[in-house]
Design an enzyme around this catalytic site. Structure first.
Site, PDB file in Angstrom:
ATOM      1  CE  LYS A 236      -3.106  -2.964  -0.067  1.00  0.00           C
ATOM      2  NZ  LYS A 236      -4.359  -3.462   0.453  1.00  0.00           N
TER       3      LYS A 236
HETATM    4  C1  LIG Z   1      -5.234  -4.551   0.822  1.00  0.00           C
HETATM    5  C2  LIG Z   1      -6.704  -4.405   0.780  1.00  0.00           C
HETATM    6  C3  LIG Z   1      -7.510  -4.750   1.876  1.00  0.00           C
HETATM    7  C4  LIG Z   1      -7.004  -5.476   3.092  1.00  0.00           C
HETATM    8  O1  LIG Z   1      -6.044  -4.852   3.818  1.00  0.00           O
HETATM    9  P1  LIG Z   1      -5.257  -5.670   4.947  1.00  0.00           P
HETATM   10  O2  LIG Z   1      -4.546  -4.593   5.704  1.00  0.00           O
HETATM   11  O3  LIG Z   1      -4.329  -6.605   4.241  1.00  0.00           O
HETATM   12  O4  LIG Z   1      -6.251  -6.385   5.780  1.00  0.00           O
HETATM   13  C5  LIG Z   1      -8.865  -4.497   1.795  1.00  0.00           C
HETATM   14  N1  LIG Z   1      -9.411  -3.954   0.704  1.00  0.00           N
HETATM   15  C6  LIG Z   1      -8.680  -3.633  -0.382  1.00  0.00           C
HETATM   16  C7  LIG Z   1      -9.364  -3.026  -1.559  1.00  0.00           C
HETATM   17  C8  LIG Z   1      -7.309  -3.870  -0.388  1.00  0.00           C
HETATM   18  O5  LIG Z   1      -6.591  -3.591  -1.482  1.00  0.00           O
END
Ligand SMILES: *Cc1c(COP(=O)(O)O)cnc(C)c1O
Length: 383
Positions: free
Chosen positions: A183
């Site tokens: 992210k």
């Molecule tokens: C990465 C992601 C998540 C989940 O995030 P985590 O921190 O791994 O639980 C949820 N929704 C979207 C659209 C994502 O890209």
């Protein structure tokens, strides 16, 4: 062909950030404490949110939130199928029903109109996704949610730093972010809930730590250990200081890292413009600031005479990594079998699910890396 593998994403971490993690490890306090408190206050200042609660992942935020609002059997949650599996899984785990809404064919986001059509008297929650760093048309979506008196929960995993009509994502409403390594910023794993509802924030803070009124740091520093009591059963999702401290350093650089991502995205759009087999997403024409999270393109599988999966493996043979965001959720084994989901249900989602891939994009990527990607694409497509 390049001789080293180029991953599609790579966290951008400085030596100063690594040293700060080392300092926490040596400090004698590694779980949630002063760094966690500072990270939350920095996130509040950055987003303008009334309150933020950090947790071990965005998925933990979802699990805590469905508990906080009492979601359960008989309730429906409106969600795209073009998303990561988290929210759909959490919905299923608490016995509620995911209601999949088809996305726009060219932005991959769900619209206010599509959401409104899916609303029933059982709808308890609407969870649209800001996709790849582009921002949902929030004013229209908020209006629909408010008119039907249904809670709106934005999935902003891709959107830290993004804005809608001059307002930072996270400032208003209920918004979830992820700090997973791919992210825009990372804490290794981590997530946060931002809200303008103080009572809900307090409830989330308690529920994420055993349902005690206070967390470990409060107990230690305020000497409240003997008084801490379970007010309701809760989870164990607190983000440790050894991770929060990384987030502090990352957040201080988010605008700079997003700017670099934006430059890379623009460079790609330029260089791919002549390759008709690859179709980029459409940039919505309302006023917003893009968070430039992913460089998603669609392969024209007819023109390329090749499946997307084969295209990805041909790129991999040429040392270029790619990602897939996302394989649609409704056709995955469990949902196909338990909800009787079938092909044809969500045409735009399925069309894209078969054609999308994410090209390498991360702040430390060089111009040479980008040229290598474009060369490999041309080679696979025999250009
Ligand atoms: C990465 C992601 C998540 C989940 O995030 P985590 O921190 O791994 O639980 C949820 N929704 C979207 C659209 C994502 O890209």
């Amino acid at each position: 062909m390049r001789d080293t593998f180029l991953p599609f994403s790579k966290p951008c971490i400085t030596e100063a950030e690594i040293a700060a993690v080392g300092d926490v490890l040596r400090s004698g306090w590694i779980t949630t404490g002063p760094k966690g408190a500072q990270f939350e206050s920095d996130l509040k200042a950055y987003t303008g949110a009334k309150d933020v609660v950090c947790m071990t992942s965005e998925t933990s935020v979802m699990q805590t939130l469905v508990r906080a609002i009492g979601l359960g059997p008989g309730d429906e949650v409106i969600t795209p199928s073009m998303t990561w599996v988290s929210m759909v899984n959490i919905t299923a785990l608490c016995g509620a029903t995911p209601v999949f809404v088809d996305c726009d064919k060219d932005t991959l986001m769900i619209t206010a109109e599509a959401i409104e059509k899916a609303i029933t008297p059982r709808t308890k929650l609407i969870v649209p996704v800001h996709f790849a760093g582009a921002i949902l048309e929030l004013d229209k979506i908020r209006e629909v949610a408010a008119r039907h008196n249904i809670m709106l929960l934005e999935d902003a995993a891709h959107a830290l730093g993004g804005e809608f009509k001059g307002e930072k994502i996270g400032k208003k409403g209920h918004v979830m972010f992820s700090f997973h390594p791919i992210k825009n910023i990372t804490t290794g794993e981590g997530g946060m809930f931002a809200t303008d509802d103080q009572a809900l924030a307090d409830r989330m803070r308690s529920l994420k730590f055993h349902g005690l009124g206070v967390d470990a740091y409060d107990r230690q520093t305020h000497g409240r250990a003997p008084q801490a009591q379970v007010v309701e059963p809760g989870f164990k999702f607190n983000l440790p200081d050894m991770q929060a401290v990384l987030g502090i350093g990352q957040l201080a650089r988010v605008d700079e890292m997003n700017r670099k991502r934006g430059e890379i995205m623009n460079c790609y759009l330029d260089k791919l413009a002549g390759i008709e087999e690859l179709i980029p997403l459409k940039r919505p024409d309302y006023d917003f600031v893009h968070a430039h999270h992913l460089m998603v393109v669609r392969l024209d599988i007819d023109k390329a005479a090749m499946s997307r999966d084969d295209f990805m493996s041909e790129l991999k043979k040429r040392n270029i990594g790619t990602g897939l965001h996302f394989r649609c959720v409704h056709l995955q084994k469990y949902y196909r079998e338990t909800m009787n989901c079938q092909r044809g249900m969500l045409p735009n989602t399925e069309y894209n699910s078969d054609r999308i891939l994410s090209l390498p994009m991360f702040p430390d990527m060089t111009e040479q890396d980008l040229n290598d990607v474009v060369d490999a694409i041309k080679d696979v497509l025999k250009k």
